[in-house]
Design an enzyme around this catalytic site. Structure first.
Site, PDB file in Angstrom:
ATOM      1  CG  LEU A   1      77.147 -70.553  55.780  1.00 40.33           C
ATOM      2  CD1 LEU A   1      78.124 -69.906  56.813  1.00 40.33           C
ATOM      3  CD2 LEU A   1      76.553 -68.981  54.766  1.00 40.33           C
TER       4      LEU A   1
ATOM      5  CG  LEU B   1      72.673 -72.843  54.219  1.00 40.20           C
ATOM      6  CD1 LEU B   1      71.957 -73.947  53.289  1.00 40.20           C
ATOM      7  CD2 LEU B   1      73.564 -71.508  52.884  1.00 40.20           C
TER       8      LEU B   1
ATOM      9  CD  GLU C   1      79.097 -72.083  47.661  1.00 36.20           C
ATOM     10  OE1 GLU C   1      79.079 -73.558  47.015  1.00 36.20           O
ATOM     11  OE2 GLU C   1      80.056 -72.878  49.225  1.00 36.20           O
TER      12      GLU C   1
ATOM     13  CD  GLU D   1      84.170 -71.401  50.427  1.00 33.73           C
ATOM     14  OE1 GLU D   1      84.619 -70.403  50.519  1.00 33.73           O
ATOM     15  OE2 GLU D   1      83.188 -71.669  51.310  1.00 33.73           O
TER      16      GLU D   1
HETATM   17  C1  1HE Z   1      72.507 -78.109  57.141  1.00 34.14           C
HETATM   18  C2  1HE Z   1      72.467 -77.809  56.614  1.00 34.14           C
HETATM   19  C3  1HE Z   1      73.794 -76.722  56.267  1.00 34.14           C
HETATM   20  C4  1HE Z   1      72.290 -79.878  56.043  1.00 34.14           C
HETATM   21  N1  1HE Z   1      73.324 -75.337  56.572  1.00 34.14           N
HETATM   22  N2  1HE Z   1      70.751 -76.921  57.709  1.00 34.14           N
HETATM   23  N3  1HE Z   1      75.436 -75.876  51.403  1.00 34.14           N
HETATM   24  C5  1HE Z   1      74.404 -76.591  51.052  1.00 34.14           C
HETATM   25  O1  1HE Z   1      73.984 -75.886  50.724  1.00 34.14           O
HETATM   26  C6  1HE Z   1      74.223 -77.658  51.524  1.00 34.14           C
HETATM   27  C7  1HE Z   1      72.743 -78.579  52.239  1.00 34.14           C
HETATM   28  N4  1HE Z   1      73.313 -79.841  52.668  1.00 34.14           N
HETATM   29  C8  1HE Z   1      72.170 -80.467  51.367  1.00 34.14           C
HETATM   30  O2  1HE Z   1      72.619 -80.584  50.950  1.00 34.14           O
HETATM   31  C9  1HE Z   1      72.509 -81.643  52.569  1.00 34.14           C
HETATM   32  O3  1HE Z   1      71.913 -81.626  53.902  1.00 34.14           O
HETATM   33  C10 1HE Z   1      73.631 -82.684  52.232  1.00 34.14           C
HETATM   34  C11 1HE Z   1      73.721 -83.599  51.004  1.00 34.14           C
HETATM   35  C12 1HE Z   1      74.704 -82.653  52.867  1.00 34.14           C
HETATM   36  C13 1HE Z   1      73.101 -83.936  53.640  1.00 34.14           C
HETATM   37  O4  1HE Z   1      71.784 -84.734  52.746  1.00 34.14           O
HETATM   38  P1  1HE Z   1      71.571 -86.164  53.783  1.00 34.14           P
HETATM   39  O5  1HE Z   1      69.738 -86.327  53.396  1.00 34.14           O
HETATM   40  O6  1HE Z   1      72.096 -86.501  54.450  1.00 34.14           O
HETATM   41  O7  1HE Z   1      70.604 -84.409  55.236  1.00 34.14           O
HETATM   42  P2  1HE Z   1      69.432 -83.624  55.295  1.00 34.14           P
HETATM   43  O8  1HE Z   1      67.888 -83.952  55.595  1.00 34.14           O
HETATM   44  O9  1HE Z   1      69.414 -82.827  53.839  1.00 34.14           O
HETATM   45  O10 1HE Z   1      70.396 -82.782  56.620  1.00 34.14           O
HETATM   46  C14 1HE Z   1      69.689 -83.359  58.245  1.00 34.14           C
HETATM   47  C15 1HE Z   1      69.838 -81.308  58.945  1.00 34.14           C
HETATM   48  O11 1HE Z   1      70.753 -81.207  59.065  1.00 34.14           O
HETATM   49  C16 1HE Z   1      68.410 -81.322  58.702  1.00 34.14           C
HETATM   50  O12 1HE Z   1      67.806 -80.529  59.303  1.00 34.14           O
HETATM   51  P3  1HE Z   1      66.946 -81.261  59.755  1.00 34.14           P
HETATM   52  O13 1HE Z   1      66.394 -80.182  61.693  1.00 34.14           O
HETATM   53  O14 1HE Z   1      65.258 -80.782  59.226  1.00 34.14           O
HETATM   54  O15 1HE Z   1      67.267 -82.458  60.637  1.00 34.14           O
HETATM   55  C17 1HE Z   1      68.758 -79.773  57.842  1.00 34.14           C
HETATM   56  O16 1HE Z   1      68.512 -78.673  57.365  1.00 34.14           O
HETATM   57  C18 1HE Z   1      70.458 -79.566  58.069  1.00 34.14           C
HETATM   58  N5  1HE Z   1      71.764 -78.937  57.178  1.00 34.14           N
HETATM   59  N6  1HE Z   1      73.155 -78.644  56.043  1.00 34.14           N
HETATM   60  C19 1HE Z   1      72.431 -76.072  57.870  1.00 34.14           C
HETATM   61  N7  1HE Z   1      74.771 -76.216  54.976  1.00 34.14           N
HETATM   62  C20 1HE Z   1      81.852 -69.320  54.008  1.00 34.14           C
HETATM   63  S1  1HE Z   1      80.837 -69.410  52.973  1.00 34.14           S
HETATM   64  C21 1HE Z   1      80.144 -70.689  52.153  1.00 34.14           C
HETATM   65  C22 1HE Z   1      78.669 -71.047  51.691  1.00 34.14           C
HETATM   66  C23 1HE Z   1      78.741 -72.353  51.597  1.00 34.14           C
HETATM   67  O17 1HE Z   1      78.743 -73.575  52.293  1.00 34.14           O
HETATM   68  S2  1HE Z   1      77.033 -72.609  51.115  1.00 34.14           S
HETATM   69  C24 1HE Z   1      76.450 -74.073  50.676  1.00 34.14           C
HETATM   70  C25 1HE Z   1      75.577 -74.835  51.943  1.00 34.14           C
END
Ligand code: 1HE
Length: 260
Positions: free
Chosen positions: A66, A68, A134, A114
């Site tokens: 998602l 976030l 989550e 998902e």
């Molecule tokens: C994002 C998101 C996101 C990255 N929403 N912006 N999902 C999570 O909790 C997973 C969150 N993401 C991570 O843990 C990591 O980003 C990753 C392991 C996937 C990748 O790490 P990495 O080091 O390659 O990338 P990064 O530096 O963390 O992220 C790069 C950019 O993507 C950064 O933005 P920037 O503007 O600082 O460059 C991050 O903020 C952005 N970014 N993931 C928004 N998820 C229907 S309900 C479902 C509920 C869920 O899915 S909850 C789980 C959400």
């Protein structure tokens, strides 16, 4: 929205298969509302010639779940409608016209898992890791994960992933059932395309039965399931295409089953 003009989900038709690519690598293919709407649109409007789809992600990761950034201001009612929107879109992936093969690499987390779980086959390369963060974000799955993921790995393993933040690497994910195929780094798309081409060569009615009937039978009591099986078995074998295929085998013109 016209999916062909939404730049963050791209569809490419190659012969009788289509490759759908999540194309928001700078945000790790995080799923915004427009992306979810676009996925629904694409799967509802596949060209008639397409017999199988491969779903992949651009960049280092399949999907970070998602978006976030969109979550912060929602109230309970908006949250409910948002989850239902995901359900509608992922339903079109699982119960659409043709089988979908997910080509996985890097993060397959949260809503990304998902989405992958709505596909019929998952091919994970060695870089893949699966998680449901989550739990640590103070939320719950909302994209159908609580229905689909336990069918793959059981409710106790899903609860473990959400309670403890456990991350499964590719080998562990394949072992417990999150993916059916484990392949070398960088080769998931290639393998998924091979599988899609094979699937596209099946009788369409058999593919349809495997997508729409098999999962329903799995939910039925055994006596209902046996009857549903008999009905769909009768329907598929009465199709002219089935008769041709069986005749070709009996005449030595069709491939035998090969040892792997
Ligand atoms: C994002 C998101 C996101 C990255 N929403 N912006 N999902 C999570 O909790 C997973 C969150 N993401 C991570 O843990 C990591 O980003 C990753 C392991 C996937 C990748 O790490 P990495 O080091 O390659 O990338 P990064 O530096 O963390 O992220 C790069 C950019 O993507 C950064 O933005 P920037 O503007 O600082 O460059 C991050 O903020 C952005 N970014 N993931 C928004 N998820 C229907 S309900 C479902 C509920 C869920 O899915 S909850 C789980 C959400």
């Amino acid at each position: 929205m016209n999916p062909s003009t939404h730049s963050e989900v791209v569809i490419e038709v190659r012969g009788n298969i289509a490759i759908v690519t999540l194309s928001r690598p700078a945000k790790r293919n995080a799923l915004s509302d427009p992306i979810i709407a676009s996925i629904q649109n694409i799967f509802e409007n596949l060209p008639d010639t397409v017999r199988a789809v491969v779903l992949t992600g651009q960049g280092e990761h399949f999907c970070a779940g998602l978006d976030l950034a969109e979550l912060s201001e929602r109230d309970a009612g908006q949250g409910l409608r948002h989850s239902r929107m995901w359900h509608a879109a992922l339903d079109r992936v699982q119960y659409g016209q043709v089988p979908v093969i997910a080509a996985l690499h890097g993060a397959v987390v949260g809503g990304g898992l998902e989405l992958a779980a709505a596909c019929h086959i998952r091919v994970a390369d060695e870089t893949t890791f699966f998680a449901l963060p989550e739990g640590s974000r103070g939320i719950f799955v909302g994209g159908g994960g609580s229905v689909r993921v336990p069918k793959l790995i059981g409710a106790s393993r899903m609860a473990d992933m959400m309670l403890t933040g456990r991350v499964h690497d590719a080998a562990s994910g394949e072992r417990i059932g999150l993916a059916q195929y484990l392949v070398k780094a960088g080769t998931a798309l290639e393998r998924a395309v091979e599988l899609a081409e094979k699937i596209a060569g099946n009788a369409p009615l058999t593919n349809y039965a495997l997508m729409h009937v098999l999962p329903r039978i799995a939910e039925q009591p055994a006596d209902h399931g046996f009857l549903t099986e008999a009905l769909i078995s009768g329907i598929t074998q009465s199709a002219p295409e089935a008769k041709e295929r069986v005749r070709a085998f009996l005449q030595g013109k069709a491939q035998k089953v090969q040892r792997s």
